[in-house]
Design a protein around this motif. Sequence first.
Motif, PDB file in Angstrom:
ATOM      1  N   ALA A  99     114.871  62.640  64.478  1.00 22.26           N
ATOM      2  CA  ALA A  99     113.875  62.298  63.460  1.00 22.26           C
ATOM      3  C   ALA A  99     114.344  62.791  62.093  1.00 22.26           C
ATOM      4  O   ALA A  99     115.026  63.804  61.991  1.00 22.26           O
ATOM      5  CB  ALA A  99     112.530  62.923  63.807  1.00 22.26           C
ATOM      6  N   SER A 157     107.965  64.788  57.599  1.00 18.21           N
ATOM      7  CA  SER A 157     108.600  63.761  58.420  1.00 18.21           C
ATOM      8  C   SER A 157     108.580  62.457  57.640  1.00 18.21           C
ATOM      9  O   SER A 157     107.541  62.071  57.095  1.00 18.21           O
ATOM     10  CB  SER A 157     107.826  63.588  59.732  1.00 18.21           C
ATOM     11  OG  SER A 157     108.289  62.444  60.419  1.00 18.21           O
ATOM     12  N   PRO A 191     109.862  57.790  67.611  1.00 18.99           N
ATOM     13  CA  PRO A 191     109.629  56.483  66.983  1.00 18.99           C
ATOM     14  C   PRO A 191     108.411  55.774  67.555  1.00 18.99           C
ATOM     15  O   PRO A 191     108.187  55.777  68.768  1.00 18.99           O
ATOM     16  CB  PRO A 191     110.909  55.711  67.307  1.00 18.99           C
ATOM     17  CG  PRO A 191     111.946  56.764  67.518  1.00 18.99           C
ATOM     18  CD  PRO A 191     111.213  57.928  68.140  1.00 18.99           C
ATOM     19  N   GLN A 231     108.748  59.698  59.015  1.00 15.33           N
ATOM     20  CA  GLN A 231     107.865  58.852  59.818  1.00 15.33           C
ATOM     21  C   GLN A 231     106.430  59.233  59.470  1.00 15.33           C
ATOM     22  O   GLN A 231     105.982  60.344  59.718  1.00 15.33           O
ATOM     23  CB  GLN A 231     108.099  59.055  61.313  1.00 15.33           C
ATOM     24  CG  GLN A 231     107.150  58.209  62.158  1.00 15.33           C
ATOM     25  CD  GLN A 231     107.471  58.301  63.623  1.00 15.33           C
ATOM     26  OE1 GLN A 231     108.568  57.985  64.046  1.00 15.33           O
ATOM     27  NE2 GLN A 231     106.508  58.730  64.422  1.00 15.33           N
ATOM     28  N   VAL A 260     108.230  64.390  66.985  1.00 14.05           N
ATOM     29  CA  VAL A 260     108.384  63.144  66.233  1.00 14.05           C
ATOM     30  C   VAL A 260     109.185  62.181  67.100  1.00 14.05           C
ATOM     31  O   VAL A 260     110.337  62.441  67.439  1.00 14.05           O
ATOM     32  CB  VAL A 260     109.094  63.390  64.891  1.00 14.05           C
ATOM     33  CG1 VAL A 260     109.231  62.090  64.117  1.00 14.05           C
ATOM     34  CG2 VAL A 260     108.344  64.430  64.073  1.00 14.05           C
ATOM     35  N   THR A 305     103.135  55.622  61.770  1.00 16.11           N
ATOM     36  CA  THR A 305     104.401  55.533  62.507  1.00 16.11           C
ATOM     37  C   THR A 305     105.494  54.813  61.723  1.00 16.11           C
ATOM     38  O   THR A 305     106.603  54.671  62.211  1.00 16.11           O
ATOM     39  CB  THR A 305     104.187  54.832  63.861  1.00 16.11           C
ATOM     40  OG1 THR A 305     103.660  53.529  63.633  1.00 16.11           O
ATOM     41  CG2 THR A 305     103.238  55.630  64.745  1.00 16.11           C
ATOM     42  N   GLU A 306     105.189  54.373  60.504  1.00 15.19           N
ATOM     43  CA  GLU A 306     106.191  53.702  59.677  1.00 15.19           C
ATOM     44  C   GLU A 306     107.132  54.724  59.037  1.00 15.19           C
ATOM     45  O   GLU A 306     106.714  55.839  58.710  1.00 15.19           O
ATOM     46  CB  GLU A 306     105.509  52.898  58.564  1.00 15.19           C
ATOM     47  CG  GLU A 306     104.716  51.712  59.062  1.00 15.19           C
ATOM     48  CD  GLU A 306     104.068  50.933  57.931  1.00 15.19           C
ATOM     49  OE1 GLU A 306     104.315  51.240  56.744  1.00 15.19           O
ATOM     50  OE2 GLU A 306     103.303  50.008  58.235  1.00 15.19           O
ATOM     51  N   ILE A 307     108.383  54.333  58.807  1.00 14.68           N
ATOM     52  CA  ILE A 307     109.314  55.164  58.047  1.00 14.68           C
ATOM     53  C   ILE A 307     109.077  54.877  56.568  1.00 14.68           C
ATOM     54  O   ILE A 307     109.204  53.748  56.113  1.00 14.68           O
ATOM     55  CB  ILE A 307     110.785  54.858  58.418  1.00 14.68           C
ATOM     56  CG1 ILE A 307     111.029  55.099  59.907  1.00 14.68           C
ATOM     57  CG2 ILE A 307     111.733  55.700  57.557  1.00 14.68           C
ATOM     58  CD1 ILE A 307     110.837  56.521  60.375  1.00 14.68           C
TER      59      ILE A 307
END
Length: 196
Positions: A29, A44, A72, A46, A70, A104-106
């Motif tokens: 992550a 994070s 995906p 994410q 963390v 949960t999006e980057i």
Amino acid sequence: MPSVETLCQGYGARFGLAGRVGFEVRDGAAFLHLKGDGGEAAVSLQGAQVLSWRHGKFGEMLWWSSLSPVRPALPIRGGIPICWPWFGPHPTEAAWPQHGLVRTEIWEVVEAGFLEGEARAALETQSAGALLRLDVAVGETLSLTLTTEPLEDQPLPLTEALHTYFAVGDVGQVRVVGLDGYWYRDRTQNDAANIQ
């Protein structure tokens, strides 16, 4: 989407500032580290989720479950999740994710630096017809500002929250004051409505 390693290397080259702003990959992550005068934070990428805020005098101020690493596409339990564009379950679609679309999006790091004792960063993502921006500043205090900018010329109904999990020594000793007379829903009693 580039790998998290490539992402962190690129951000490090662009925004890295020795001892103040750094990027790392841990357990697969991507993390942003900010160190200001008097405190530091780990974010994070994410969900743009602050997972740790260590105050220079008082230590760790946030709780993050060791059972929620963390991973995906899975929400993280702890720190300061961003709930957007709804809080809790979706009002009409039970199968949609708890607390919205962006956990949960980057997120993309668009700014980072150090100014007046604070390490600062800005992260952005686009979702559901809007641009979201989270500004983080760490020094003696932690400051978060979440901004939503509609990308289309139409109403954008939403609720949003910075859903903070504070670290406490003894939860049995915690008291919330100043809310006398306000109603609330108790999740431990099937969302029963109560008055403080």
